[in-house]
Write a protein that holds these residues in place. Sequence first.
Motif, mmCIF file in Angstrom:
data_model
loop_
_atom_site.group_PDB
_atom_site.id
_atom_site.type_symbol
_atom_site.label_atom_id
_atom_site.label_comp_id
_atom_site.label_asym_id
_atom_site.label_seq_id
_atom_site.Cartn_x
_atom_site.Cartn_y
_atom_site.Cartn_z
ATOM 1 N N GLU A 79 0.833 -1.202 0.000
ATOM 2 C CA GLU A 79 0.000 0.000 0.000
ATOM 3 C C GLU A 79 0.871 1.257 0.000
ATOM 4 O O GLU A 79 0.552 2.239 -0.677
ATOM 5 C CB GLU A 79 -0.925 -0.010 1.217
ATOM 6 N N LEU A 80 1.980 1.214 0.734
ATOM 7 C CA LEU A 80 2.893 2.361 0.779
ATOM 8 C C LEU A 80 3.494 2.625 -0.597
ATOM 9 O O LEU A 80 3.474 3.767 -1.095
ATOM 10 C CB LEU A 80 4.004 2.090 1.796
ATOM 11 N N PHE A 81 4.040 1.586 -1.230
ATOM 12 C CA PHE A 81 4.680 1.752 -2.532
ATOM 13 C C PHE A 81 3.666 2.124 -3.611
ATOM 14 O O PHE A 81 3.993 2.843 -4.563
ATOM 15 C CB PHE A 81 5.410 0.468 -2.942
ATOM 16 N N THR A 82 2.436 1.655 -3.475
ATOM 17 C CA THR A 82 1.396 1.959 -4.455
ATOM 18 C C THR A 82 0.914 3.396 -4.330
ATOM 19 O O THR A 82 0.771 4.110 -5.335
ATOM 20 C CB THR A 82 0.195 1.001 -4.282
ATOM 21 N N ASN A 83 0.679 3.837 -3.103
ATOM 22 C CA ASN A 83 0.058 5.149 -2.880
ATOM 23 C C ASN A 83 1.056 6.287 -2.714
ATOM 24 O O ASN A 83 0.671 7.462 -2.848
ATOM 25 C CB ASN A 83 -0.843 5.082 -1.639
ATOM 26 N N HIS A 84 2.299 5.976 -2.415
ATOM 27 C CA HIS A 84 3.277 7.035 -2.139
ATOM 28 C C HIS A 84 4.592 6.775 -2.866
ATOM 29 O O HIS A 84 5.673 7.005 -2.328
ATOM 30 C CB HIS A 84 3.512 7.125 -0.623
ATOM 31 N N GLN A 85 4.480 6.305 -4.094
ATOM 32 C CA GLN A 85 5.661 5.972 -4.886
ATOM 33 C C GLN A 85 6.642 7.133 -4.997
ATOM 34 O O GLN A 85 7.853 6.958 -4.816
ATOM 35 C CB GLN A 85 5.228 5.529 -6.286
ATOM 36 N N ASP A 86 6.149 8.332 -5.275
ATOM 37 C CA ASP A 86 7.036 9.479 -5.487
ATOM 38 C C ASP A 86 7.789 9.846 -4.214
ATOM 39 O O ASP A 86 8.985 10.167 -4.262
ATOM 40 C CB ASP A 86 6.231 10.694 -5.964
ATOM 41 N N ILE A 87 7.108 9.803 -3.085
ATOM 42 C CA ILE A 87 7.760 10.159 -1.819
ATOM 43 C C ILE A 87 8.841 9.138 -1.475
ATOM 44 O O ILE A 87 9.943 9.505 -1.047
ATOM 45 C CB ILE A 87 6.715 10.241 -0.680
ATOM 46 N N ILE A 88 8.562 7.848 -1.664
ATOM 47 C CA ILE A 88 9.556 6.823 -1.356
ATOM 48 C C ILE A 88 10.745 6.935 -2.301
ATOM 49 O O ILE A 88 11.901 6.791 -1.880
ATOM 50 C CB ILE A 88 8.926 5.418 -1.439
ATOM 51 N N THR A 89 10.494 7.218 -3.575
ATOM 52 C CA THR A 89 11.592 7.415 -4.524
ATOM 53 C C THR A 89 12.480 8.574 -4.083
ATOM 54 O O THR A 89 13.714 8.488 -4.114
ATOM 55 C CB THR A 89 11.043 7.678 -5.936
ATOM 56 N N ARG A 90 11.862 9.655 -3.621
ATOM 57 C CA ARG A 90 12.637 10.804 -3.148
ATOM 58 C C ARG A 90 13.452 10.448 -1.904
ATOM 59 O O ARG A 90 14.619 10.854 -1.782
ATOM 60 C CB ARG A 90 11.700 11.981 -2.854
ATOM 61 N N LEU A 91 12.854 9.703 -0.986
ATOM 62 C CA LEU A 91 13.591 9.296 0.211
ATOM 63 C C LEU A 91 14.845 8.512 -0.156
ATOM 64 O O LEU A 91 15.923 8.729 0.403
ATOM 65 C CB LEU A 91 12.700 8.444 1.112
ATOM 66 N N LEU A 92 14.709 7.586 -1.098
ATOM 67 C CA LEU A 92 15.839 6.742 -1.481
ATOM 68 C C LEU A 92 16.955 7.558 -2.124
ATOM 69 O O LEU A 92 18.143 7.297 -1.902
ATOM 70 C CB LEU A 92 15.371 5.664 -2.463
#
Length: 330
Positions: free
Chosen positions: A209-222
């Motif tokens: 659910e995290l990767f599906t709904n907040h893909q852009d934020i997780i990409t930025r974190l990485l």
Amino acid sequence: MAQKTKDPTLLHQTDTGTKGRKRGHLYESTLVSKLNKLDMPFYKTPANSAYVEKGKPELILLNKILNYLGWESCSSIQAYHTGKLATAEYGEKEVSIDGQSITKSKSDVTIKLVATDGTSRIIGVSVKQCNNSTPTNAQVYFSTATAFYELVVESGFNLSHNALIAMKQFCGDLGYRPCDDGDCSTRLYTDQRYFWEEIDTKGKREWEELFTNHQDIITRLLLQTGYKGDPCPPEIILHKTKKATPDNEEIAIFSLDEFIQLSHNYGPFTFRKYKVNKGRYKEPKGVEHLAPRFGIVQMQRGGQKKHPSQLQFNLKAGYFYRPPFSTKDQ
């Protein structure tokens, strides 16, 4: 500190990893040197019509930064090699820019620019480089299941302890492996880690659910949030695509916002099916596992002998040749 070992295979892998890191740092330090030798003032040219350019990387980078800032020119620059600061085998542990101390940064190169009107700006650059004849995967995050879980939670997301358990199972942390849970004599595949489709159901659902709904934020974190208190996280990504002569390199270059949007446009969170075809745990016909990915970011267990249970995120090999990365809207 570097791990000490007498195992010949591990010694070879450690040596290979060290050589690769040194090669990367040499490329970064050479880029810094060339930037600092550029004649000033430097005037921008119009932004390129594609994200991949050929030429001198220092000129491509500085022109990209000026277009990114909306400046016509700069009167001076000072570039610093900040990517090496977190690496144990390098002597320099701190860089000071305008009185601000940097000891660890996701920016491999940090540049202070001064405009002709006296305005100044500090820009961080994430540098990726491939020295093979064909492009390979580029690593963007390499840490533990716990560290990634904590990074996500500290960024404001509510994950349960089940999510941590699930990621530890995926990475094969000690105490969270199939071999730690009981008899594995009938198991068809490795007893050293659980695959994505096997991990704790509740925790797996939270991550998906995290990767599906907040893909852009997780990409930025990485890409941007590797170290706590990083004063100059990267705003520009420069990626040397493959082996080339120093004055005619092929460079993929993006602002961080461009990169995240392009990765989003490439594709949503999904899976690639795969099987283990070699090694000690070679699997029988018909066995398949799920490899999570979102956009061009691929997630996997490290699996190296030195760091077997590390969590690793890579960029898809050759992504810069694929739409939408290979074109730019006019």
